[in-house]
Design an enzyme around this catalytic site. Structure first.
Site, PDB file in Angstrom:
ATOM      1  N   GLY A   1       3.724   4.248  -4.497  1.00 52.60           N
ATOM      2  CA  GLY A   1       5.053   4.229  -3.870  1.00 52.60           C
ATOM      3  C   GLY A   1       6.048   3.329  -4.584  1.00 52.60           C
TER       4      GLY A   1
ATOM      5  N   HIS B   1      -1.221   1.255 -10.282  1.00 50.63           N
ATOM      6  CA  HIS B   1      -1.031   1.979  -9.016  1.00 50.63           C
ATOM      7  C   HIS B   1      -0.486   0.963  -8.007  1.00 50.63           C
ATOM      8  CE1 HIS B   1      -2.250   4.875  -5.732  1.00 50.63           C
ATOM      9  NE2 HIS B   1      -1.984   3.752  -5.077  1.00 50.63           N
TER      10      HIS B   1
ATOM     11  N   ASN C   1      -8.453  12.261   4.738  1.00 51.89           N
ATOM     12  CA  ASN C   1      -8.547  10.841   4.401  1.00 51.89           C
ATOM     13  C   ASN C   1      -8.556  10.092   5.732  1.00 51.89           C
ATOM     14  OD1 ASN C   1      -8.199   8.223   3.606  1.00 51.89           O
ATOM     15  ND2 ASN C   1      -6.311   8.569   2.447  1.00 51.89           N
TER      16      ASN C   1
ATOM     17  N   GLY D   1       1.449   0.358  -4.666  1.00 47.98           N
ATOM     18  CA  GLY D   1       1.983   0.842  -3.391  1.00 47.98           C
ATOM     19  C   GLY D   1       1.887  -0.303  -2.410  1.00 47.98           C
TER      20      GLY D   1
ATOM     21  N   ASP E   1       7.580  -4.183   3.130  1.00 54.87           N
ATOM     22  CA  ASP E   1       8.123  -2.944   2.575  1.00 54.87           C
ATOM     23  C   ASP E   1       9.099  -3.246   1.442  1.00 54.87           C
ATOM     24  OD1 ASP E   1       9.908  -0.598   2.284  1.00 54.87           O
ATOM     25  OD2 ASP E   1       8.671   0.179   3.925  1.00 54.87           O
ATOM     26  N   MET E   2       8.802  -2.709   0.267  1.00 53.31           N
ATOM     27  CA  MET E   2       9.597  -3.019  -0.913  1.00 53.31           C
ATOM     28  C   MET E   2      11.069  -2.658  -0.726  1.00 53.31           C
ATOM     29  SD  MET E   2       9.501  -4.508  -3.662  1.00 53.31           S
ATOM     30  CE  MET E   2       8.104  -4.793  -4.681  1.00 53.31           C
ATOM     31  N   ARG E   3      11.343  -1.593   0.016  1.00 54.28           N
ATOM     32  CA  ARG E   3      12.756  -1.204   0.206  1.00 54.28           C
ATOM     33  C   ARG E   3      13.514  -2.273   0.979  1.00 54.28           C
ATOM     34  NH1 ARG E   3      10.714   4.683   1.729  1.00 54.28           N
ATOM     35  NH2 ARG E   3       9.178   3.270   2.608  1.00 54.28           N
TER      36      ARG E   3
ATOM     37  N   ARG F   1      -1.799  -8.039   1.539  1.00 56.41           N
ATOM     38  CA  ARG F   1      -3.035  -8.660   1.030  1.00 56.41           C
ATOM     39  C   ARG F   1      -2.696  -9.668  -0.064  1.00 56.41           C
ATOM     40  NH1 ARG F   1      -6.116  -3.190  -0.204  1.00 56.41           N
ATOM     41  NH2 ARG F   1      -4.657  -2.158   1.172  1.00 56.41           N
TER      42      ARG F   1
ATOM     43  N   HIS G   1      -9.102   2.973  -5.441  1.00 52.21           N
ATOM     44  CA  HIS G   1      -8.013   3.898  -5.822  1.00 52.21           C
ATOM     45  C   HIS G   1      -8.477   4.923  -6.869  1.00 52.21           C
ATOM     46  CE1 HIS G   1      -4.860   0.722  -4.513  1.00 52.21           C
ATOM     47  NE2 HIS G   1      -4.878   1.687  -3.624  1.00 52.21           N
TER      48      HIS G   1
ATOM     49  N   GLU H   1      -3.357  12.150  -4.970  1.00 51.63           N
ATOM     50  CA  GLU H   1      -4.780  11.978  -4.653  1.00 51.63           C
ATOM     51  C   GLU H   1      -5.347  13.189  -3.919  1.00 51.63           C
ATOM     52  OE1 GLU H   1      -3.190   8.144  -3.403  1.00 51.63           O
ATOM     53  OE2 GLU H   1      -5.222   7.365  -3.636  1.00 51.63           O
TER      54      GLU H   1
ATOM     55  N   ARG I   1     -11.866  11.924   1.196  1.00 49.80           N
ATOM     56  CA  ARG I   1     -11.771  10.669   0.456  1.00 49.80           C
ATOM     57  C   ARG I   1     -12.768   9.702   1.082  1.00 49.80           C
ATOM     58  NH1 ARG I   1      -6.546   6.639  -0.220  1.00 49.80           N
ATOM     59  NH2 ARG I   1      -7.660   5.044  -1.389  1.00 49.80           N
TER      60      ARG I   1
ATOM     61  N   GLY J   1       5.485   1.806  -7.767  1.00 45.79           N
ATOM     62  CA  GLY J   1       5.471   2.142  -9.192  1.00 45.79           C
ATOM     63  C   GLY J   1       6.307   3.385  -9.515  1.00 45.79           C
TER      64      GLY J   1
HETATM   65  P1  AMP Z   1       2.394   3.663  -0.939  1.00 45.85           P
HETATM   66  O1  AMP Z   1       1.431   2.708  -0.275  1.00 45.85           O
HETATM   67  O2  AMP Z   1       1.929   4.144  -2.272  1.00 45.85           O
HETATM   68  O3  AMP Z   1       2.852   4.768  -0.025  1.00 45.85           O
HETATM   69  O4  AMP Z   1       3.724   2.799  -1.242  1.00 45.85           O
HETATM   70  C1  AMP Z   1       4.462   2.183  -0.221  1.00 45.85           C
HETATM   71  C2  AMP Z   1       5.448   1.211  -0.856  1.00 45.85           C
HETATM   72  O5  AMP Z   1       6.351   1.933  -1.709  1.00 45.85           O
HETATM   73  C3  AMP Z   1       6.310   0.480   0.172  1.00 45.85           C
HETATM   74  O6  AMP Z   1       6.412  -0.900  -0.173  1.00 45.85           O
HETATM   75  C4  AMP Z   1       7.668   1.139  -0.019  1.00 45.85           C
HETATM   76  O7  AMP Z   1       8.728   0.269   0.297  1.00 45.85           O
HETATM   77  C5  AMP Z   1       7.655   1.442  -1.486  1.00 45.85           C
HETATM   78  N1  AMP Z   1       8.715   2.403  -1.828  1.00 45.85           N
HETATM   79  C6  AMP Z   1       8.803   3.699  -1.465  1.00 45.85           C
HETATM   80  N2  AMP Z   1       9.980   4.234  -1.895  1.00 45.85           N
HETATM   81  C7  AMP Z   1      10.645   3.241  -2.532  1.00 45.85           C
HETATM   82  C8  AMP Z   1      11.926   3.140  -3.186  1.00 45.85           C
HETATM   83  N3  AMP Z   1      12.731   4.194  -3.273  1.00 45.85           N
HETATM   84  N4  AMP Z   1      12.263   1.949  -3.733  1.00 45.85           N
HETATM   85  C9  AMP Z   1      11.441   0.887  -3.638  1.00 45.85           C
HETATM   86  N5  AMP Z   1      10.246   0.915  -3.037  1.00 45.85           N
HETATM   87  C10 AMP Z   1       9.845   2.069  -2.475  1.00 45.85           C
END
Ligand code: AMP
Length: 399
Positions: free
Chosen positions: A332, A211, A8, A213, A287-289, A244, A183, A385, A95, A334
């Site tokens: 990530g 999806h 990818n 992330g 970052d969601m965390r 975005r 996606h 993926e 990809r 979801g």
């Molecule tokens: P992805 O682009 O699919 O890798 O997703 C990345 C996103 O998933 C980021 O915003 C991360 O903060 C979020 N993420 C990953 N693990 C967790 C978690 N345990 N709790 C909340 N968000 C998470």
């Protein structure tokens, strides 16, 4: 033993995974990793199947080397490392962003196919050239090594005309200004798990796959085929994302240019890289965390807007699917955020949807999280993926 290499490739990175043959439903990648920072400080990390770091190094590009040369060098380093692991490649799966109208399914790349795919560069200038670069390099170096391209757009080609068409003059529609959707490999993978997780009836009903992330999109399926999706001509439309903006009034672009005098490149950076969760949280984080752990009022607003807009997209997709039998969370956020799943589905309780709070906390394997008396099924299905691309490469080449 022979293996498949899955690539990818992006503008400054190259992610990879290696699967041993024969590929089965349960195959895990034996190696995976990524080369980052191409064009600046290049790093190369490789891990084994357990996530143990086998290699963490920098790649020194010759002084003054251009981006093209650095991409080539990065790929060569990856191939050299693969050889050091005594991996014998049977084929490579890639990809690729755009398959246009020509490719509604994965394809074995021949020189003729590669030419057609290069013709889609104007439709995806930020990704397509980078996706295609390693295909060209490998084809020159190993002309007998089969290569397969799997497209982000392919899954969405079953959308009806009205789901793909923007209300703009026909000339542009005919020239490809349509809702392509992205996606695709993730949706392809999830749509194949639906029956096992939801049962046949619900799997074939109106399903919204979310999806979510750092980038995020949703697709509505019926009979497990795509009938609508949130991303559009580019991956900017639809959900609010990490950086975005998602769907906004197109005239905001003119306002940013005419009133604030931003150039098109600056506007693009604002909408692709400085908006979404990052922008609304006042630059705090994408970052969601980090966001879930913060009490800042701007962060709370950013999250509220994120959940609200995600729920509105589900409502719109349910109309396109002619009903809502199930929602599937992946990506990530979801897969990993019970908080986000609860907050989004809280907007949908009027449909009779009810989550089971305990099931919603469970991590790991694909499972349902709705309450026993919920009228809508809700599932979490981890996406894969790379496996999907490996599967297409394996089956298409009859390896
Ligand atoms: P992805 O682009 O699919 O890798 O997703 C990345 C996103 O998933 C980021 O915003 C991360 O903060 C979020 N993420 C990953 N693990 C967790 C978690 N345990 N709790 C909340 N968000 C998470």
């Amino acid at each position: 033993m022979k293996s498949l290499l899955i690539i990818n490739a992006g503008s400054s990175s190259l992610k990879f995974a290696v699967f041993n043959l024969p590929l089965t439903q349960d195959s895990l990648s034996v190696y995976r990793g990524q080369i980052d920072g191409i064009g600046a400080n290049i790093t190369f990390v490789a891990k084994d199947v357990d996530g143990k770091v086998l290699l963490d190094t920098t790649i020194m590009a010759p002084e003054g080397s251009n981006l093209e040369a650095q991409h080539q060098l990065s790929l060569e380093r990856l191939l050299a490392w693969i050889e050091e692991q005594h991996i014998e490649l049977a084929a490579v799966g890639h990809r690729v962003l755009h398959g246009g109208k020509e490719y509604c399914a994965p394809v074995v790349v021949t020189p003729e196919v590669l030419k057609v795919l290069e013709g889609f560069i104007p439709l995806g200038p930020l990704h397509q050239p980078h996706n295609l670069r390693p295909i060209g390099v490998l084809a020159k170096k190993f002309p007998n090594l089969p290569q397969v391209a799997c497209f982000d757009t392919a899954f969405h080609r079953t959308q009806p005309w009205e789901a793909q068409t923007y209300p703009i003059p026909r000339k542009f529609t005919e020239e490809g200004v349509i809702r392509w959707g992205f996606h695709g490999s993730s949706y392809d993978f999830i749509s194949r798990q639906l029956e096992d997780v939801l049962g046949k009836e619900k799997a074939n009903g109106g399903v919204v796959i979310a999806h979510i992330g750092n980038g995020g999109s949703m697709a509505a399926t019926r009979e497990r085929k795509c009938v609508a999706t949130t991303m559009g001509f580019t991956a900017l439309e639809g959900m609010m994302m990490g950086t975005r903006c998602g769907t906004i009034d197109a005239s905001i672009v003119f306002h940013l240019m005419n009133h604030y005098k931003y150039t098109p490149e600056q506007v693009s950076d604002i909408l692709y890289k400085e908006s979404g969760l990052l922008g609304v949280s006042g630059g705090f984080s994408q970052d969601m965390r980090d966001l879930e752990a913060s009490d800042k009022p701007e962060v709370k607003e950013a999250l509220k807007l994120f959940y609200y807009r995600a729920a509105r997209e589900i409502g719109s997709l349910a109309v396109a699917a002619g009903g809502l039998d199930a929602i599937v969370f992946t990506g990530g956020i979801g897969e990993n955020s019970p908080v986000a799943r609860k907050a989004i589905t809280d907007y949908l309780t009027w449909t009779g949807l009810k989550l089971d709070p305990e099931l919603n906390k469970i991590r790991g394997k694909a499972h349902c999280i709705e309450a026993a008396d919920s009228k809508v099924a809700v599932a979490v299905i981890p996406t894969n993926e790379e496996w999907m691309i490996a599967h297409h490469t394996f089956t298409l080449l009859a390896l």
